[in-house]
Design a protein around this motif. Structure first.
Motif, PDB file in Angstrom:
ATOM      1  N   THR A 333      -4.400   3.509   2.542  1.00  0.00           N
ATOM      2  CA  THR A 333      -5.041   2.755   1.475  1.00  0.00           C
ATOM      3  C   THR A 333      -5.318   1.317   1.926  1.00  0.00           C
ATOM      4  OG1 THR A 333      -4.870   2.057  -0.817  1.00  0.00           O
ATOM      5  CG2 THR A 333      -2.795   2.197   0.373  1.00  0.00           C
ATOM      6  N   LYS A 337     -12.072   2.123   3.919  1.00  0.00           N
ATOM      7  CA  LYS A 337     -12.810   3.392   3.869  1.00  0.00           C
ATOM      8  C   LYS A 337     -14.084   3.277   3.038  1.00  0.00           C
ATOM      9  CE  LYS A 337      -9.207   5.415   2.072  1.00  0.00           C
ATOM     10  NZ  LYS A 337      -8.349   4.203   2.100  1.00  0.00           N
ATOM     11  N   SER A 338     -13.934   2.718   1.840  1.00  0.00           N
ATOM     12  CA  SER A 338     -15.099   2.626   0.951  1.00  0.00           C
ATOM     13  C   SER A 338     -16.121   1.634   1.495  1.00  0.00           C
ATOM     14  CB  SER A 338     -14.655   2.210  -0.447  1.00  0.00           C
ATOM     15  OG  SER A 338     -13.704   3.123  -0.939  1.00  0.00           O
ATOM     16  N   THR A 339     -15.629   0.555   2.093  1.00  0.00           N
ATOM     17  CA  THR A 339     -16.544  -0.419   2.702  1.00  0.00           C
ATOM     18  C   THR A 339     -17.358   0.266   3.805  1.00  0.00           C
ATOM     19  OG1 THR A 339     -14.854  -2.100   2.300  1.00  0.00           O
ATOM     20  CG2 THR A 339     -16.681  -2.720   3.732  1.00  0.00           C
ATOM     21  N   VAL A 357      -7.766   1.377  -4.704  1.00  0.00           N
ATOM     22  CA  VAL A 357      -8.957   1.061  -5.491  1.00  0.00           C
ATOM     23  C   VAL A 357      -9.743   2.350  -5.739  1.00  0.00           C
ATOM     24  CG1 VAL A 357     -11.156  -0.168  -5.467  1.00  0.00           C
ATOM     25  CG2 VAL A 357      -9.071  -1.300  -4.678  1.00  0.00           C
ATOM     26  N   THR A 358      -9.857   3.152  -4.710  1.00  0.00           N
ATOM     27  CA  THR A 358     -10.579   4.421  -4.837  1.00  0.00           C
ATOM     28  C   THR A 358      -9.618   5.543  -5.187  1.00  0.00           C
ATOM     29  OG1 THR A 358     -12.017   3.687  -3.055  1.00  0.00           O
ATOM     30  CG2 THR A 358     -12.160   6.017  -3.699  1.00  0.00           C
ATOM     31  N   ASP A 447     -13.546  -7.469  13.313  1.00  0.00           N
ATOM     32  CA  ASP A 447     -13.824  -8.914  13.236  1.00  0.00           C
ATOM     33  C   ASP A 447     -12.568  -9.742  13.028  1.00  0.00           C
ATOM     34  OD1 ASP A 447     -13.873  -9.480   9.923  1.00  0.00           O
ATOM     35  OD2 ASP A 447     -14.249  -7.430  10.557  1.00  0.00           O
TER      36      ASP A 447
HETATM   37  N1  LIG Z   1     -12.278  -8.515   7.710  1.00  0.00           N
HETATM   38  C1  LIG Z   1     -12.676  -7.298   7.321  1.00  0.00           C
HETATM   39  N2  LIG Z   1     -12.330  -6.850   6.107  1.00  0.00           N
HETATM   40  C2  LIG Z   1     -12.743  -5.614   5.755  1.00  0.00           C
HETATM   41  C3  LIG Z   1     -13.498  -4.792   6.617  1.00  0.00           C
HETATM   42  N3  LIG Z   1     -13.722  -3.612   5.990  1.00  0.00           N
HETATM   43  C4  LIG Z   1     -13.144  -3.713   4.767  1.00  0.00           C
HETATM   44  N4  LIG Z   1     -12.562  -4.920   4.625  1.00  0.00           N
HETATM   45  C5  LIG Z   1     -11.845  -5.411   3.442  1.00  0.00           C
HETATM   46  O1  LIG Z   1     -10.687  -4.643   3.246  1.00  0.00           O
HETATM   47  C6  LIG Z   1     -10.423  -4.506   1.845  1.00  0.00           C
HETATM   48  C7  LIG Z   1     -10.290  -3.043   1.484  1.00  0.00           C
HETATM   49  O2  LIG Z   1     -11.511  -2.401   1.604  1.00  0.00           O
HETATM   50  P1  LIG Z   1     -11.843  -1.036   0.855  1.00  0.00           P
HETATM   51  O3  LIG Z   1     -13.120  -0.530   1.424  1.00  0.00           O
HETATM   52  O4  LIG Z   1     -11.726  -1.200  -0.601  1.00  0.00           O
HETATM   53  O5  LIG Z   1     -10.631  -0.145   1.400  1.00  0.00           O
HETATM   54  P2  LIG Z   1     -10.282   1.370   1.061  1.00  0.00           P
HETATM   55  O6  LIG Z   1      -9.748   1.975   2.309  1.00  0.00           O
HETATM   56  O7  LIG Z   1     -11.420   2.052   0.414  1.00  0.00           O
HETATM   57  O8  LIG Z   1      -9.072   1.132   0.065  1.00  0.00           O
HETATM   58  P3  LIG Z   1      -8.553   2.044  -1.172  1.00  0.00           P
HETATM   59  O9  LIG Z   1      -9.701   2.713  -1.811  1.00  0.00           O
HETATM   60  O10 LIG Z   1      -7.922   1.017  -2.049  1.00  0.00           O
HETATM   61  O11 LIG Z   1      -7.544   2.980  -0.605  1.00  0.00           O
HETATM   62  C8  LIG Z   1     -11.583  -5.185   1.132  1.00  0.00           C
HETATM   63  O12 LIG Z   1     -11.174  -6.471   0.773  1.00  0.00           O
HETATM   64  C9  LIG Z   1     -12.666  -5.221   2.193  1.00  0.00           C
HETATM   65  O13 LIG Z   1     -13.557  -6.308   2.022  1.00  0.00           O
HETATM   66  C10 LIG Z   1     -13.844  -5.315   7.909  1.00  0.00           C
HETATM   67  O14 LIG Z   1     -14.489  -4.694   8.720  1.00  0.00           O
HETATM   68  N5  LIG Z   1     -13.390  -6.565   8.196  1.00  0.00           N
END
Ligand SMILES: Nc1nc2c(ncn2[C@@H]2O[C@H](COP(=O)(O)OP(=O)(O)OP(=O)(O)O)[C@@H](O)[C@H]2O)c(=O)[nH]1
Ligand SMILES: [Mg+2]
Length: 499
Positions: A333, A337-339, A357-358, A447
């Motif tokens: 988590t 992933k969603s990004t 979040v997801t 990054d």
């Molecule tokens: N610096 C940086 N931050 C990132 C990158 N990709 C995602 N983030 C940040 O990481 C955080 C989590 O991103 P999400 O895409 O919501 O992560 P997720 O895996 O979907 O998380 P859950 O759905 O909560 O399990 C956010 O604040 C994003 O902006 C990246 O490549 N670089």
């Protein structure tokens, strides 16, 4: 001897003990005193010239007494020295303030202490310092009881509490000793917990471990605080996030299964939990039902989830017939992933720097430049020691992963615990028997990592570096994934199923 006196000066209890000991009535177990203090003062005699004892202070804290007073009595029964103690409020971020104030007098006639004034001043001081009035129920405030050693566990529980939308009143580290089978933190430390709860206006104690039903009950009885364990906390986050019908049913099922052994009497209900963390059901459901109804609701939910899962598998088969390979994004988590899905498909799924979040799976189409289109899915994130009830309830969602032709394991490369979290994900995949599906590790947040560290991580794990946020490295990711997707076998399913 001792008396419990209420604010209006009425003697509520008279207690007789022996020279050393006074057995208080069971007021600690009476819930419902919603105010900060229970509105009772304990006035009692000491026969051996001793001052207020640790036991007296324990009673003061654990029973939330207005004050405790000791009067020395001599052999003739004459009253001597008097000592009074009451709790002082704590200021956020300043745990060092003396928790008690003591007032002494040579004898009762020399005591200058206006009880009514003092308690009024005290209550307003508490409200001012903690920003919460007595009896007020807005945002919950929690004490975090950190039992698992290490900074990682501490930051995880803090993040989870934040994701649940609960205010943190104080973090109390208890990772030193061993876990006491009944009270978890040990009898002596319960006083510290109760004191902290009062001084910081906390209503709930959140543990970073799972509790046995009897442990939770004992803790609640002794401190008057609601006890929430790690699984309940995660379930609460899920309950708040669930949007789809499927998701809601699954979360409710997991909550009911976890709560069932925690219900004591028939139809006693979970009402003690209602209206806050641990008592929130997804959607309209409130967890205020008794055992019998819980069991029948569980059976109903299981059937309904099964029915929806069959429907989905019919839909999936139709999709497979269209010959589209499925690429599933998985990972810890908050890994991004969603990004990543958004970056690859120009979508706008919710993302945030927050855990879980997801919840609901999302599917999009993604075109590969040479080979054609695939379905790409984003799904619920993993966490270490995923609660078994949750895994079971989410089996339907997670089982969809078994249809994937390729798993994209998204990793937060900037996380100091990156490899431990990868291991946790791999363990979940093994548990779900998904470890035979081809996998590509995606080192995200490139990054935010030093180049040399990133390089090491990628070569050790055969991973592709990307920054989903900055949209860097996506072409290389597409081409690496393109090479791993069994394009022909996806087509093979198409041929055989169309016969
Ligand atoms: N610096 C940086 N931050 C990132 C990158 N990709 C995602 N983030 C940040 O990481 C955080 C989590 O991103 P999400 O895409 O919501 O992560 P997720 O895996 O979907 O998380 P859950 O759905 O909560 O399990 C956010 O604040 C994003 O902006 C990246 O490549 N670089
Ligand atoms: Mg997400």
């Amino acid at each position: 001897m001792g008396v419990l006196v209420s604010r209006d000066g009425i003697v509520r209890n008279v207690i007789l003990g022996d020279a050393t000991h006074l057995e208080l009535p069971d007021i600690g177990r009476l819930r419902g005193g919603t105010g900060r203090f229970r509105g009772l003062r304990l006035i009692h005699t000491h026969l051996r010239g001793e001052s207020l004892t640790q036991d007296d202070l324990n009673d003061l804290a654990l029973l939330r007494l207005d004050l405790v007073a000791m009067i020395q009595a001599d052999e003739e029964g004459n009253a001597g020295k008097v000592e009074i103690a009451h709790i002082l409020p704590g200021k956020d971020g300043d745990p060092q303030i003396e928790p008690f104030r003591k007032v002494e007098a040579r004898d009762i006639h020399n005591l200058h202490f206006d009880f009514e004034d003092e308690i009024r001043a005290l209550e307003s001081e508490f409200s001012r310092l903690t920003g919460k009035k007595a009896g007020e129920t807005q945002k919950e405030r929690a004490l975090i009881l950190s039992i698992t050693p290490g900074a990682t566990a501490l930051s995880e529980i803090t993040e989870l509490v934040r994701a649940a939308g609960v205010e943190i009143a104080e973090v109390m580290p208890f990772s030193g000793g061993k876990i006491h089978p009944r009270t978890i933190v040990g009898q002596g430390r319960l006083q510290r917990v109760a004191l902290a709860a009062m001084r910081r206006s906390a209503d709930v104690a959140i543990f970073d471990i799972d509790l046995k039903p009897a442990q939770a009950r004992a803790f609640e009885d002794m401190t008057g605080l609601k006890a929430i364990d790690r699984t309940q906390l995660i379930l609460d986050i899920f309950a708040q996030r669930a949007r789809s019908r499927d998701g809601k049913l699954q979360v409710e099922l997991a909550q009911l299964k976890y709560s069932l052994p925690r219900l004591t009497e028939e139809d006693a209900g979970l009402s003690r939990l209602v209206g806050g963390i641990g008592g929130r059901g997804p959607g309209e459901t409130v967890l205020e039902i008794g055992r019998r109804r819980a069991r029948s609701r569980i059976r109903h939910l299981e059937k309904e989830i099964e029915r929806l899962s069959r429907q989905r598998s019919v839909r999936r088969r139709r999709r497979v017939r269209q010959g589209m390979p499925v690429l599933s994004i998985i990972g810890y988590t908050n890994a991004g992933k969603s990004t990543l899905l958004n970056a690859l498909t120009e979508s706008k799924i919710d993302t945030a720097d927050q855990m879980f979040v997801t919840l609901d799976p999302t599917s999009r189409r993604l075109r590969f430049p040479r080979q054609g289109e695939v379905i790409i899915t984003d799904t619920v994130g993993f966490i270490r020691d995923l609660p078994p009830d949750l895994v079971n309830a989410f089996r339907a969602t997670l089982e969809e992963l078994s249809e994937a032709d390729l798993l994209l394991h998204v990793v937060d490369a900037s996380d100091p615990n990156v490899e431990r979290k990868m291991d946790a994900v791999n363990r979940v995949l093994t548990d779900l028997e998904l470890n035979t599906i081809p996998r590509l590790v995606v080192m995200n947040k490139a990054d935010a990592v030093e180049a040399s560290i990133l390089e090491g991580l990628c070569s050790r794990n055969d991973a592709v570096p990307v920054s989903a946020l900055k949209r860097a490295g996506l072409d290389k990711l597409i081409s690496a994934a393109g090479n791993l997707i069994p394009w022909d076998s996806a087509l093979g399913v198409f041929e055989s199923s169309s016969l």
